[in-house]
Design an enzyme around this catalytic site. Structure first.
Site, PDB file in Angstrom:
ATOM      1  CB  CYS A  29       8.638 131.321  15.033  1.00 23.67           C
ATOM      2  SG  CYS A  29       7.293 130.126  15.110  1.00 23.67           S
ATOM      3  CB  CYS A  33       6.300 103.180  17.841  1.00 24.25           C
ATOM      4  SG  CYS A  33       4.832 103.969  18.495  1.00 24.25           S
ATOM      5  CG  HIS A  90       3.768  99.622  19.837  1.00 24.23           C
ATOM      6  ND1 HIS A  90       4.387 100.850  19.706  1.00 24.23           N
ATOM      7  CD2 HIS A  90       4.238  99.087  20.998  1.00 24.23           C
ATOM      8  CE1 HIS A  90       5.175 101.058  20.753  1.00 24.23           C
ATOM      9  NE2 HIS A  90       5.106 100.001  21.548  1.00 24.23           N
ATOM     10  CG  ASP A 133       7.990  99.828  24.241  1.00 19.89           C
ATOM     11  OD1 ASP A 133       8.565 100.848  23.824  1.00 19.89           O
ATOM     12  OD2 ASP A 133       6.841  99.514  23.890  1.00 19.89           O
ATOM     13  CD  GLU A 187       5.277 103.773  26.829  1.00 18.94           C
ATOM     14  OE1 GLU A 187       4.560 103.985  27.817  1.00 18.94           O
ATOM     15  OE2 GLU A 187       5.407 104.595  25.896  1.00 18.94           O
TER      16      GLU A 187
END
Length: 356
Positions: free
Chosen positions: A132, A189, A216, A233, A236
């Protein structure tokens, strides 16, 4: 002209700004080195715990070796918006380089971060419903073994989510295969860090895959201008912000280790500057930990020439001086809280901010 051919010509245009070390490609797949690393996984150590830790890090050290696959790099060259990346990088280098002491390749990665985060990869809390099309009504229900088809693309397990609207179950395999990640362009990550680090390496840059024991992962690239490893990173869109985790996220960490085609390095001190941000390091005694990393690095560098080994040794010593120089009492810049992931998810991981 194919995108891959264009990429090579464009890279050659800026070749004078790269050192010979940066331009020197590693072998497409160094089978002898990978065999040594795998053999090391089976070698015994002082005790069973030592052997398990050694096997873990030898396994992780294979990740950057996978970045050297020529066919995968050609796929990346077809995907990357090279003209745009280089144009922006060249413009910024001319306008800001002298003031900020960054070079062309540094601005190239800054622009790659922006493109990767804003235009290319997608963060997944829960996948959208395939029946849906709902996004907000899909919730995680369980994790199960991946199917044989999913395992073909190195899925490390598969999450099953369910739509509360239509009760459809949606599978979310956690792929590790780079070709599959370039196809799906989504994940959390792990998928973000691996694909971004690979793109950096495909551009010819020295790249590290950074592993953290507290779940992480991110990356570092070597700045030829500054002669040092720089934190990146992609989740971010962060550049040179190593205290973002401890200061911005309120994340406490024990081990942070960098894996590259040149070796393995304990970089914890770059990311953990204060005692109250440091979790106990209890995997093995620190001397044994150093022995494990040094052994892997020795295997990786075994076939390098004496001059290459000496150059890397000088870099290691310079980095050790850098890491030893961080002062826990020096003021630290304010950092942003975590941007990627749902509020509930980040809080559950202890990454919801320093007041968590």
């Amino acid at each position: 002209m194919s995108q891959a051919t264009f990429a090579k010509e464009l890279t050659a245009k800026f070749a004078q700004l790269w050192t010979e070390k940066t331009k020197r490609p590693l072998p497409p797949v160094n089978q002898a080195m990978m065999q040594r690393l795998r053999q090391g996984q089976r070698q015994s150590g002082p005790n069973e715990v030592f052997s398990r830790v050694s096997a873990l890090f030898r396994d992780l050290s294979l990740i950057p070796q996978s970045f050297e696959n020529a066919e995968l790099q050609d796929m990346a060259m077809e995907i990357l918006p090279l003209d745009r990346l280089y144009s922006v990088a060249e413009e910024r280098a001319e306008e800001e380089g002298e003031r900020d002491n960054w070079g062309l390749q540094d601005y190239l990665i800054m622009e790659l971060l922006r493109w990767f985060k804003q235009d290319y990869f997608t963060w997944v809390n829960s996948p959208p419903c395939e029946t849906c099309g709902e996004n907000g009504n899909v919730q995680f229900v369980r994790r199960e073994n991946s199917t044989p088809e999913e395992q073909k693309y190195d899925a490390s397990g598969t999450e099953v989510h369910q739509c509360s609207n239509c009760n459809t179950e949606i599978r979310f395999p956690r792929y590790n295969d780079l070709s599959k990640l370039m196809e799906t362009r989504r994940g959390r990550c792990g998928e973000w860090a691996k694909c971004f680090a690979f793109f950096c390496r495909a551009l010819g840059l020295r790249t590290r895959y950074i592993w953290n024991a507290e779940d992480h992962v991110w990356s570092e690239v070597y700045s030829e201008r500054r002669k040092e490893w720089i934190h990146t990173d992609s989740c971010e869109e962060a550049w040179n912000s190593p205290t973002i985790y401890s200061q911005g996220w309120g994340k406490k960490m024990s081990y942070v280790v960098g894996f590259s085609g040149d070796g393995v390095t304990d970089v914890t001190r770059r990311y953990v500057r204060k005692a109250d941000q440091q979790l106990p390091r209890t995997m093995v005694p620190d001397e044994q930990f150093k022995t494990i990393l040094n052994s892997i690095t020795s295997d990786i560098r075994q076939n390098l020439s004496p001059s290459e080994k000496e150059e890397l040794k000088r870099e290691d010593e310079a980095e050790e001086r850098e890491l030893a120089s961080y002062n826990a009492d020096e003021p630290q810049e304010a950092q942003m809280p975590r941007q990627s992931g749902s509020v509930e998810w980040t809080k559950a991981r202890g990454e919801g901010g320093s007041d968590d």
